[in-house]
Design a protein around this motif. Structure first.
Motif, PDB file in Angstrom:
ATOM      1  N   MET A 105       0.877  -1.171   0.000  1.00  0.00           N
ATOM      2  CA  MET A 105       0.000   0.000   0.000  1.00  0.00           C
ATOM      3  C   MET A 105       0.915   1.221   0.000  1.00  0.00           C
ATOM      4  N   VAL A 106       0.879   1.994  -1.068  1.00  0.00           N
ATOM      5  CA  VAL A 106       1.793   3.134  -1.182  1.00  0.00           C
ATOM      6  C   VAL A 106       0.991   4.417  -1.404  1.00  0.00           C
ATOM      7  N   GLY A 107       1.641   5.544  -1.145  1.00  0.00           N
ATOM      8  CA  GLY A 107       0.946   6.815  -1.361  1.00  0.00           C
ATOM      9  C   GLY A 107       1.471   7.896  -0.447  1.00  0.00           C
ATOM     10  N   LEU A 108       0.926   9.081  -0.577  1.00  0.00           N
ATOM     11  CA  LEU A 108       1.363  10.194   0.251  1.00  0.00           C
ATOM     12  C   LEU A 108       0.731  10.118   1.633  1.00  0.00           C
ATOM     13  N   GLN A 109       1.399  10.755   2.587  1.00  0.00           N
ATOM     14  CA  GLN A 109       0.890  10.806   3.946  1.00  0.00           C
ATOM     15  C   GLN A 109      -0.493  11.461   3.975  1.00  0.00           C
ATOM     16  N   GLY A 110      -1.385  10.862   4.725  1.00  0.00           N
ATOM     17  CA  GLY A 110      -2.718  11.445   4.866  1.00  0.00           C
ATOM     18  C   GLY A 110      -3.719  10.952   3.831  1.00  0.00           C
ATOM     19  N   ALA A 111      -3.225  10.197   2.839  1.00  0.00           N
ATOM     20  CA  ALA A 111      -4.133   9.721   1.783  1.00  0.00           C
ATOM     21  C   ALA A 111      -5.130   8.697   2.320  1.00  0.00           C
ATOM     22  N   ALA A 135       3.685  -3.127   9.513  1.00  0.00           N
ATOM     23  CA  ALA A 135       3.732  -1.677   9.735  1.00  0.00           C
ATOM     24  C   ALA A 135       5.096  -1.161   9.296  1.00  0.00           C
ATOM     25  N   ALA A 136       5.178  -0.713   8.051  1.00  0.00           N
ATOM     26  CA  ALA A 136       6.473  -0.262   7.523  1.00  0.00           C
ATOM     27  C   ALA A 136       6.538   1.255   7.387  1.00  0.00           C
ATOM     28  N   ASP A 137       5.582   1.954   7.983  1.00  0.00           N
ATOM     29  CA  ASP A 137       5.621   3.421   7.981  1.00  0.00           C
ATOM     30  C   ASP A 137       6.423   3.865   9.201  1.00  0.00           C
ATOM     31  N   ILE A 138       7.729   3.558   9.163  1.00  0.00           N
ATOM     32  CA  ILE A 138       8.535   3.684  10.387  1.00  0.00           C
ATOM     33  C   ILE A 138       8.842   5.124  10.790  1.00  0.00           C
ATOM     34  N   TYR A 139       8.622   6.060   9.876  1.00  0.00           N
ATOM     35  CA  TYR A 139       8.950   7.453  10.218  1.00  0.00           C
ATOM     36  C   TYR A 139       7.828   8.118  10.997  1.00  0.00           C
ATOM     37  N   LYS A 182       0.040 -17.563   7.083  1.00  0.00           N
ATOM     38  CA  LYS A 182      -0.818 -16.507   6.537  1.00  0.00           C
ATOM     39  C   LYS A 182      -0.625 -16.459   5.020  1.00  0.00           C
ATOM     40  N   ASP A 183      -1.712 -16.205   4.305  1.00  0.00           N
ATOM     41  CA  ASP A 183      -1.584 -16.277   2.842  1.00  0.00           C
ATOM     42  C   ASP A 183      -1.558 -14.912   2.135  1.00  0.00           C
ATOM     43  N   VAL A 184      -1.754 -13.835   2.907  1.00  0.00           N
ATOM     44  CA  VAL A 184      -1.655 -12.497   2.297  1.00  0.00           C
ATOM     45  C   VAL A 184      -0.873 -11.577   3.226  1.00  0.00           C
ATOM     46  N   ILE A 185       0.102 -10.866   2.662  1.00  0.00           N
ATOM     47  CA  ILE A 185       0.870  -9.886   3.448  1.00  0.00           C
ATOM     48  C   ILE A 185       0.510  -8.506   2.920  1.00  0.00           C
ATOM     49  N   ILE A 186      -0.030  -7.671   3.804  1.00  0.00           N
ATOM     50  CA  ILE A 186      -0.366  -6.300   3.400  1.00  0.00           C
ATOM     51  C   ILE A 186       0.630  -5.364   4.078  1.00  0.00           C
ATOM     52  N   ILE A 187       1.426  -4.676   3.264  1.00  0.00           N
ATOM     53  CA  ILE A 187       2.486  -3.825   3.821  1.00  0.00           C
ATOM     54  C   ILE A 187       2.077  -2.357   3.744  1.00  0.00           C
ATOM     55  N   ASP A 188       1.910  -1.755   4.920  1.00  0.00           N
ATOM     56  CA  ASP A 188       1.581  -0.326   4.999  1.00  0.00           C
ATOM     57  C   ASP A 188       2.902   0.440   4.953  1.00  0.00           C
ATOM     58  N   THR A 189       3.206   1.030   3.807  1.00  0.00           N
ATOM     59  CA  THR A 189       4.517   1.670   3.625  1.00  0.00           C
ATOM     60  C   THR A 189       4.487   3.128   4.083  1.00  0.00           C
ATOM     61  N   ALA A 190       5.669   3.711   4.161  1.00  0.00           N
ATOM     62  CA  ALA A 190       5.769   5.109   4.610  1.00  0.00           C
ATOM     63  C   ALA A 190       5.238   6.049   3.546  1.00  0.00           C
ATOM     64  N   GLY A 191       4.613   7.120   3.998  1.00  0.00           N
ATOM     65  CA  GLY A 191       4.187   8.170   3.073  1.00  0.00           C
ATOM     66  C   GLY A 191       4.960   9.428   3.397  1.00  0.00           C
ATOM     67  N   ARG A 192       5.095  10.306   2.445  1.00  0.00           N
ATOM     68  CA  ARG A 192       5.710  11.611   2.717  1.00  0.00           C
ATOM     69  C   ARG A 192       4.699  12.668   2.328  1.00  0.00           C
ATOM     70  N   LEU A 193       5.058  13.910   2.625  1.00  0.00           N
ATOM     71  CA  LEU A 193       4.125  14.982   2.268  1.00  0.00           C
ATOM     72  C   LEU A 193       4.145  15.256   0.774  1.00  0.00           C
TER      73      LEU A 193
END
Ligand code: GDP
Length: 294
Positions: A105-111, A135-139, A182-193
């Protein structure tokens, strides 16, 4: 949702209906009004031009004018072309034939990435899948906590390890999916402004290490043409497979939903229509066209 557009189109078609027999000039006049309504709805001007070109080519012929209900025929053509514009059919989130399926899951912060990640996990659970969140939105520590809270609500495990890099987290997610079956990995990636090089580089590195089956760009419908520009920028660098359009519930105009497919060739796969976890659904162009036309 899209109220102003719906109202304008309804007025246009009502005026057309009241004319009784239609001439070519009447149809052209109605299409001019459709054009204005779409531009006011913040639809990309090139998309509007091409859309109207296709509608006009079909609507101005003798077949339509001499039909028993020419007004209905024109409306049907507008409807058909709206459906085509939005992608013509429901696009599924594809599952890997050899699990686990990896979804970024990619995109800008707040999307609405973090929310959409949890919503998608919930939806897949309801379809009988066994998802795992990463939870890969480590910032943004708040994003990690937010994902934990949401994951807890839907009872989906979440991999968090703030001291790790995003690439390491993707690897940990993969290992955890094996361990936990588990058969699906959903990765919440970091977003920037803003769309920036660091963000893109990081996502490329993650995808190189743990390749995506789906890379879904999350965009906020309320940002209109900005959402379309963001999609173009992400698509230049990343192998996106589709769009999740969030906050459609708060979008009064509809410009992003009506433009993004034609401009980027990316299908809208899912839409978010509220803050609750159940407020995510497959994007259905047919149903959306019906709602727009009222
Ligand atoms: P992220 O920074 O991209 O991870 O964004 P978040 O998932 O934290 O979402 C940002 C805000 O948008 C939060 O307040 C969410 O509740 C809200 N939000 C997300 N999706 C939707 C939606 O479909 N509709 C509405 N109304 N709000 C949403």
């Amino acid at each position: 949702m899209f109220d102003a557009l719906t109202e304008k189109l309804q007025q246009t078609f009502k005026r057309m209906r009241n004319k009784g027999r239609l001439t070519e000039a009447d149809v052209k006049e109605a299409l001019r009004e459709v054009r204005l309504a779409l531009l006011e709805a913040d639809v990309n001007f090139k998309v509007v031009r091409e859309f109207l070109g296709r509608v006009e080519a079909r609507a101005v012929g003798q077949d339509v004018l001499e039909s028993l209900t020419p007004d209905q025929a024109v409306i049907r053509i507008v409807r058909d072309e709206l459906i085509q514009l939005m992608g013509s059919h429901v696009e599924r989130v594809h599952m890997a034939s050899n699990p686990p399926t990896v979804i970024y899951m990619v995109g800008l912060q707040g999307a609405g990435k973090t929310t959409a990640s949890a919503k998608l996990a919930r939806m897949l659970r309801h379809q009988g899948r066994q998802p795992l969140l990463v939870a890969a939105d480590i910032y943004r520590p708040a994003a990690i906590d937010q994902l934990k809270v949401l994951a807890d609500k839907i009872q989906v495990p979440v991999v968090t390890e703030p001291s790790k890099t995003p690439v390491e987290l993707a690897e940990l997610g993969k290992a955890a999916s094996r361990r936990m079956a588990k058969d699906v990995i959903i990765i919440d990636t970091a977003g920037r402004l803003h769309v920036d090089d660091d963000l893109m580089g990081e996502l490329e590195a993650m995808n190189a290490r743990i390749p995506a089956n789906e890379m879904l760009l999350v965009v906020d419908a309320m940002t209109g043409q900005d959402a379309v520009r963001v999609a173009e920028a992400f698509k230049e660098r990343l192998p996106l497979t589709g769009v999740v359009m969030t906050k459609l519930d708060g979008d009064a105009r509809g410009g992003a939903a009506l433009s993004i497919r034609e401009v980027t060739q990316l299908p809208i796969k899912l839409v978010g229509s509220g803050e609750k976890l159940e407020d995510l659904e497959p994007f259905n162009p047919d149903r959306m066209a019906s709602r727009i036309l009222g």
